[in-house]
Design an enzyme around this catalytic site. Structure first.
Site, PDB file in Angstrom:
ATOM      1  N   HIS A  12      35.878  46.801  44.394  1.00 32.98           N
ATOM      2  CA  HIS A  12      34.526  46.696  44.968  1.00 32.98           C
ATOM      3  C   HIS A  12      33.708  45.668  44.183  1.00 32.98           C
ATOM      4  O   HIS A  12      33.098  45.993  43.159  1.00 32.98           O
ATOM      5  CB  HIS A  12      33.864  48.084  44.925  1.00 32.98           C
ATOM      6  CG  HIS A  12      32.568  48.174  45.666  1.00 32.98           C
ATOM      7  ND1 HIS A  12      32.364  49.040  46.733  1.00 32.98           N
ATOM      8  CD2 HIS A  12      31.391  47.537  45.502  1.00 32.98           C
ATOM      9  CE1 HIS A  12      31.136  48.922  47.171  1.00 32.98           C
ATOM     10  NE2 HIS A  12      30.509  48.007  46.435  1.00 32.98           N
ATOM     11  N   HIS A 192      30.164  51.024  52.729  1.00 37.56           N
ATOM     12  CA  HIS A 192      29.200  51.540  51.750  1.00 37.56           C
ATOM     13  C   HIS A 192      28.512  52.772  52.366  1.00 37.56           C
ATOM     14  O   HIS A 192      27.993  52.697  53.479  1.00 37.56           O
ATOM     15  CB  HIS A 192      28.109  50.505  51.458  1.00 37.56           C
ATOM     16  CG  HIS A 192      28.489  49.403  50.519  1.00 37.56           C
ATOM     17  ND1 HIS A 192      29.502  48.523  50.770  1.00 37.56           N
ATOM     18  CD2 HIS A 192      27.964  49.038  49.319  1.00 37.56           C
ATOM     19  CE1 HIS A 192      29.590  47.659  49.761  1.00 37.56           C
ATOM     20  NE2 HIS A 192      28.667  47.944  48.868  1.00 37.56           N
ATOM     21  N   GLU A 195      25.191  56.004  48.722  1.00 37.06           N
ATOM     22  CA  GLU A 195      24.512  55.378  47.580  1.00 37.06           C
ATOM     23  C   GLU A 195      23.012  55.643  47.746  1.00 37.06           C
ATOM     24  O   GLU A 195      22.404  56.287  46.895  1.00 37.06           O
ATOM     25  CB  GLU A 195      24.821  53.875  47.537  1.00 37.06           C
ATOM     26  CG  GLU A 195      24.219  53.125  46.353  1.00 37.06           C
ATOM     27  CD  GLU A 195      24.364  51.587  46.476  1.00 37.06           C
ATOM     28  OE1 GLU A 195      24.573  51.091  47.606  1.00 37.06           O
ATOM     29  OE2 GLU A 195      24.220  50.891  45.446  1.00 37.06           O
ATOM     30  N   ASP A 273      30.693  46.141  41.240  1.00 38.10           N
ATOM     31  CA  ASP A 273      29.730  45.878  42.323  1.00 38.10           C
ATOM     32  C   ASP A 273      29.165  44.453  42.220  1.00 38.10           C
ATOM     33  O   ASP A 273      29.618  43.559  42.943  1.00 38.10           O
ATOM     34  CB  ASP A 273      28.614  46.922  42.276  1.00 38.10           C
ATOM     35  CG  ASP A 273      27.994  47.228  43.624  1.00 38.10           C
ATOM     36  OD1 ASP A 273      28.519  46.746  44.635  1.00 38.10           O
ATOM     37  OD2 ASP A 273      26.982  47.964  43.660  1.00 38.10           O
ATOM     38  N   ASP A 274      28.186  44.243  41.360  1.00 37.83           N
ATOM     39  CA  ASP A 274      27.516  42.938  41.185  1.00 37.83           C
ATOM     40  C   ASP A 274      27.285  42.764  39.680  1.00 37.83           C
ATOM     41  O   ASP A 274      26.148  42.913  39.198  1.00 37.83           O
ATOM     42  CB  ASP A 274      26.169  42.941  41.912  1.00 37.83           C
ATOM     43  CG  ASP A 274      26.293  43.390  43.361  1.00 37.83           C
ATOM     44  OD1 ASP A 274      26.760  42.592  44.189  1.00 37.83           O
ATOM     45  OD2 ASP A 274      25.956  44.552  43.652  1.00 37.83           O
TER      46      ASP A 274
HETATM   47  N1  ADE Z   1      25.261  44.409  48.311  1.00 38.63           N
HETATM   48  C1  ADE Z   1      25.485  44.073  47.053  1.00 38.63           C
HETATM   49  N2  ADE Z   1      25.444  45.146  46.240  1.00 38.63           N
HETATM   50  C2  ADE Z   1      25.201  46.213  47.043  1.00 38.63           C
HETATM   51  C3  ADE Z   1      25.054  47.592  46.822  1.00 38.63           C
HETATM   52  N3  ADE Z   1      25.136  48.136  45.609  1.00 38.63           N
HETATM   53  N4  ADE Z   1      24.802  48.378  47.887  1.00 38.63           N
HETATM   54  C4  ADE Z   1      24.700  47.857  49.110  1.00 38.63           C
HETATM   55  N5  ADE Z   1      24.832  46.565  49.372  1.00 38.63           N
HETATM   56  C5  ADE Z   1      25.080  45.743  48.352  1.00 38.63           C
HETATM   57 ZN    ZN Z   2      28.631  47.198  46.849  1.00 36.93          ZN
END
Ligand code: ADE
Ligand code: ZN
Length: 329
Positions: A12, A192, A195, A273-274
């Site tokens: 992810h 997703h 969350e 994730d990022d």
């Molecule tokens: N796009 C990038 N990171 C995300 C996240 N944590 N939740 C939903 N969309 C995303």
């Molecule tokens: Zn994500």
């Protein structure tokens, strides 16, 4: 201690979300686009909450304007991943950002990304696969166009389909056509959920879209019957603890539900994730999990095995990865 050198699989990872801030700043200067407001005084990305994060993400992405930009980005991201011990990653790619959902342009972007991935595989021993991902808050019609791009390019590199963005916008069934189109093209399915909305939304997503994997899914912990159902179905959660903590979903690592989910038999995996947005790396995620839950090599080997089984890749790739994990033990 650091688990940096252990081989890892990451399922992810948003490609634009993994862009080092210095890389995006450099491109913004080349392109003469002023996005200085998305950086703090130390040069890190800055945002107030998840919804502001999505805006900052889109501003950062706005300077990625050509296939060559994505080629450079892919190399930069895979270098970071490999430095954390990642041997296999799946990255979310959005036709919305790569060519504005135009199929001809999308093919050009994909070719550049795949070329960079092949270079990284040869030089760093890391394998990359792609999950095509519409952006939920751009709406179902754009998701359909993204699905068409995904279906046309499904194959050895494009292996999955998912959905990201603002979970509070639209309902899962609004994206049924897009997911059916992707599934018919043979793509693996993830979404997703769980969350920013709770257990009911995870249930609705499972019912409408029937994914084998859920992105995040951590709020299942608020309904233990759902946790049992996930364990029974064998649904794999792509858990990103550092992301959840940075975005304020949980106050600290020990409060994160991944430990309970694992103990209750849910198939969990770990991803970033990022990563630069959340000041994390795969090595850091593993180290913090080791510290918070005293997870040992056996647990981390289970995480890798779960990720390997759930990976959206062909049998040959899976076998080669299994061999790499075996020889590293
Ligand atoms: N796009 C990038 N990171 C995300 C996240 N944590 N939740 C939903 N969309 C995303
Ligand atoms: Zn994500």
């Amino acid at each position: 201690m650091s688990l940096k050198s252990h081989p890892k699989l990451e399922l992810h990872l948003h490609l634009e979300g993994a862009a080092p801030p210095a890389f995006i700043r450099g491109l913004s200067q080349e392109r003469k686009v002023d996005i200085s407001g998305i950086f703090d005084e130390r040069g890190h990305y800055t945002y107030r909450d998840f919804w502001h994060f999505l805006k900052v993400y889109e501003a950062a992405t706005s300077v990625l304007q050509s296939p060559m930009d994505y080629h450079r980005l892919t190399l930069a991201v895979l270098e970071e991943c490999a430095a954390s011990g990642v041997i296999y990653a799946e990255t979310f790619l959005s036709p919305d950002f790569c060519g504005g959902r135009d199929l001809v342009a999308w093919r050009d972007y994909l070719a550049a990304i795949e070329d960079a991935a092949a270079q990284a595989e040869a030089e760093l021993g890391i394998t990359l696969r792609a999950i095509v991902t519409p952006i939920r808050h751009f709406g179902p019609d754009k998701a359909k166009e993204a699905a068409r791009c995904a279906a046309e390019t499904a194959g050895r590199f494009v292996t999955g389909f998912g959905i990201a963005g603002d979970e509070k916008v639209c309902e899962p069934e609004d994206f049924l056509w897009a997911f059916d189109c992707a599934r018919e093209a043979g793509l693996g399915i993830t979404a997703h959920a769980g969350e920013w909305r709770g257990p009911e939304h995870i249930r609705a997503t499972l019912k409408a879209l029937n994914p084998t994997r859920i992105g995040h899914g951590v709020r299942a912990i608020e309904d233990l019957a759902l946790v049992d159902e996930l364990a029974e179905r064998g649904t794999v959660l792509e858990v990103c603890p550092g992301s959840n903590i940075a975005l304020g979903l949980y106050p600290d690592w020990r409060s994160h539900p991944i430990g309970q989910l694992y103990d209750r038999g849910v198939k969990v995996t770990v991803s970033t994730d990022d990563p630069p947005f959340f000041h994390t790396t795969m090595a850091r995620e593993w180290d913090r999990l080791h510290d918070a839950f005293e997870w040992d090599d056996g647990v981390f080997a289970t995480l890798n095995r779960t990720a390997l089984e759930a990976a959206f890749c062909d049998a040959d790739t899976r076998q080669a990865l299994a061999k790499k994990l075996e020889t590293a033990q």
